[in-house]
Design an enzyme around this catalytic site. Structure first.
Site, PDB file in Angstrom:
ATOM      1  N   ARG A 219      54.068  98.606 -39.094  1.00  0.00           N
ATOM      2  CA  ARG A 219      53.006  98.990 -40.337  1.00  0.00           C
ATOM      3  C   ARG A 219      52.867 100.201 -40.568  1.00  0.00           C
ATOM      4  O   ARG A 219      52.878 100.820 -41.750  1.00  0.00           O
ATOM      5  CB  ARG A 219      51.717  98.056 -40.336  1.00  0.00           C
ATOM      6  N   PHE A 236      55.781  87.960 -48.499  1.00  0.00           N
ATOM      7  CA  PHE A 236      55.411  87.429 -47.381  1.00  0.00           C
ATOM      8  C   PHE A 236      54.186  88.130 -46.656  1.00  0.00           C
ATOM      9  O   PHE A 236      54.055  88.323 -45.404  1.00  0.00           O
ATOM     10  CB  PHE A 236      56.570  86.922 -46.489  1.00  0.00           C
ATOM     11  N   CYS A 348      61.956  87.646 -37.691  1.00  0.00           N
ATOM     12  CA  CYS A 348      61.215  87.190 -36.423  1.00  0.00           C
ATOM     13  C   CYS A 348      61.995  86.072 -35.763  1.00  0.00           C
ATOM     14  O   CYS A 348      61.129  85.246 -34.976  1.00  0.00           O
ATOM     15  CB  CYS A 348      59.857  87.173 -36.692  1.00  0.00           C
TER      16      CYS A 348
HETATM   17  N1  SAH Z   1      53.607  90.512 -43.070  1.00  0.00           N
HETATM   18  C1  SAH Z   1      52.545  89.657 -42.598  1.00  0.00           C
HETATM   19  C2  SAH Z   1      52.909  88.461 -41.627  1.00  0.00           C
HETATM   20  C3  SAH Z   1      53.833  87.619 -42.500  1.00  0.00           C
HETATM   21  S1  SAH Z   1      54.053  85.850 -41.815  1.00  0.00           S
HETATM   22  C4  SAH Z   1      51.583  90.458 -42.007  1.00  0.00           C
HETATM   23  O1  SAH Z   1      51.902  91.651 -41.592  1.00  0.00           O
HETATM   24  O2  SAH Z   1      50.318  89.997 -41.353  1.00  0.00           O
HETATM   25  C5  SAH Z   1      54.878  85.170 -42.890  1.00  0.00           C
HETATM   26  C6  SAH Z   1      54.215  84.742 -44.284  1.00  0.00           C
HETATM   27  O3  SAH Z   1      54.927  84.067 -45.045  1.00  0.00           O
HETATM   28  C7  SAH Z   1      53.091  83.601 -43.945  1.00  0.00           C
HETATM   29  O4  SAH Z   1      51.996  84.164 -44.427  1.00  0.00           O
HETATM   30  C8  SAH Z   1      53.488  82.436 -44.850  1.00  0.00           C
HETATM   31  O5  SAH Z   1      52.417  82.062 -45.461  1.00  0.00           O
HETATM   32  C9  SAH Z   1      54.193  83.003 -45.684  1.00  0.00           C
HETATM   33  N2  SAH Z   1      55.413  82.292 -46.241  1.00  0.00           N
HETATM   34  C10 SAH Z   1      56.138  81.374 -45.808  1.00  0.00           C
HETATM   35  N3  SAH Z   1      56.920  80.845 -46.440  1.00  0.00           N
HETATM   36  C11 SAH Z   1      57.133  81.462 -48.133  1.00  0.00           C
HETATM   37  C12 SAH Z   1      57.517  81.074 -49.067  1.00  0.00           C
HETATM   38  N4  SAH Z   1      58.627  80.351 -49.242  1.00  0.00           N
HETATM   39  N5  SAH Z   1      56.905  81.932 -49.956  1.00  0.00           N
HETATM   40  C13 SAH Z   1      56.052  82.865 -49.885  1.00  0.00           C
HETATM   41  N6  SAH Z   1      55.425  82.965 -48.769  1.00  0.00           N
HETATM   42  C14 SAH Z   1      55.747  82.164 -47.461  1.00  0.00           C
END
Ligand code: SAH
Length: 404
Positions: A219, A236, A348
């Site tokens: 980040r 996401f 991941c």
């Molecule tokens: N970038 C974030 C972590 C992401 S984890 C951070 O820095 O904290 C992945 C995320 O993807 C989760 O919040 C989950 O709710 C979301 N997610 C999973 N499938 C998805 C989809 N098809 N469309 C949108 N969001 C999705």
């Protein structure tokens, strides 16, 4: 000691008679016979056909991964003293890292197999420890581990977050709650501190153990490449990890996109918590694939896109489907970038290695008709170490790309 034994069907010796460093998982197919009648979660001694000792491990009768290795020394039976000492070592390895990152109050203290403790994850959030017990062996030890972890760390509460899929493969149900220490009030407003920023965390209902600690360094790196005034898409976004850094870096607009409304509600609070201007932020709850297609059809453009999707390929078997999903989402993102825009893209999935992920990006860039430069490699931070004999522990990889 009357420890049941599992005899492996082939000798694990190398040609010169020495023993290789073992992968910590023994699959059911490698177990030729069992002496004794081990129950779920018992400790068994793994032996060669000639009876020679190999290691002690936890026995999982319901999983294809039948035994997870603990101690490799016959004189060191994994009793409570052994676990105490492993926890002490694991916590100790993070001590200087935590002290040198004084602006952070959270860190992973135990990362399963990488720390020689298969099936155990412990994260520290300030004075609260949050754990996952992912094998029936570890599940049986939760009180002992919780008590030891509080004693070693000086933390005040030890919670379990056991609402995860992996437990089902072990025949375990969901199980969450306080295991040891003083309970935290239900309405606690806990903040993860990271690189000078604060994040609300839902200790009881957040995903995984509550926060994605593994992206801490990435980040910060991403924020160093965000120009003032840039239009940024955090796709996401969960509770806004990358988006909050982007707003802090002076982005002109930040769009946070996630399917979880509750995660976005926290992201909104995180903007305010860091005194950032919410009028520049847009929060979109929806499926990333559909929303990105809509953006494409409407001609919406960005200067910087972060793609941090969930695990599309938890195992090698799911890889072909996952490759297509990674390709589609990266292709869409490349199309939404202005010329020279940046894409920070992550996987991941331990089933997808770095080279494979690069190939998927090449495939996406070809289809998008966009030339791409890789300008940074992302990986996982020091509190999520990779164990050489456990390649699955190298799960987080990413690239910072300039899309020409
Ligand atoms: N970038 C974030 C972590 C992401 S984890 C951070 O820095 O904290 C992945 C995320 O993807 C989760 O919040 C989950 O709710 C979301 N997610 C999973 N499938 C998805 C989809 N098809 N469309 C949108 N969001 C999705």
């Amino acid at each position: 000691m009357n420890t049941p034994s599992a005899i492996l069907d082939r000798t694990l010796l190398k040609k010169d008679g020495s023993r290789p460093v073992l992968h910590p998982w023994i699959y059911a197919s490698a177990v030729q016979s069992l002496n004794g009648n081990p129950a779920a979660g018992d400790i068994v001694a793994v032996r060669e056909p000639n009876g020679a000792f190999i290691a002690f491990g936890h026995y999982s009768p319901h999983s294809r991964i039948r035994i997870r290795l603990l101690s490799g020394k016959e004189s060191e039976f994994p009793d409570s003293k052994w676990f105490f000492s492993k926890l002490e070592t694991s916590f100790g390895l993070r001590k200087s890292y935590l002290e040198k990152n004084a602006s952070s109050n959270s860190c992973r203290l135990v990362f399963g197999e990488s720390d020689g403790l298969p099936g155990l994850v412990i994260d520290r959030y300030g004075s609260i420890l949050v754990a996952q017990f992912l094998t029936c062996g570890m599940d049986r030890l939760k009180e002992m581990i919780a008590t030891a972890a509080l004693e070693i760390s000086g933390a005040t509460a030890f919670y379990e977050r056991g609402d995860c899929e992996i437990r089902k493969l072990e025949g375990l149900g969901d199980s969450s709650g306080l295991i040891a220490g003083k309970p935290v009030p239900d309405d606690v407003d806990f903040h993860v501190a990271e690189n000078g920023l604060l994040f609300h965390m839902d200790l009881f209902k957040g995903q995984k153990t509550g926060f994605f600690l593994d992206q801490r360094h990435n980040r910060r790196t991403v924020s160093e490449f965000i120009n003032s005034g840039a239009d940024v898409l955090d796709c996401f976004s969960y509770t806004g990890g990358f988006g909050i850094y982007a707003a802090k870096a002076g982005a002109g607009s930040v769009t946070l996109l996630d399917e979880s409304e509750s995660a976005l509600a926290i992201a909104r609070k995180n903007m305010a918590l860091n005194n950032l201007d919410s009028s520049k932020a847009e929060f979109i709850a929806g499926d990333a694939f559909s929303v990105l297609r809509e953006f494409r059809d409407r001609g919406r453009q960005f200067d910087f896109i972060i793609l941090d999707p969930p695990k599309f390929a938890p195992t090698k078997a799911t890889l072909p489907r996952a490759e297509r999903a990674y390709k589609d989402v990266n292709l869409l993102a490349m199309k939404l970038l202005r010329k020279g825009g940046m894409l920070a893209t992550f996987s991941c999935s331990s089933g997808m290695d770095r080279e494979n992920f690069r190939k998927v990006l090449q495939w996406a860039s070809g289809d998008a008709g966009r030339d791409v430069q890789i300008i940074w490699n992302f990986s996982q931070p020091p509190d999520h170490p990779v164990r050489l004999n456990f390649p699955e522990s190298e799960y987080l990889k990413g690239f910072l790309c300039r899309v020409l």
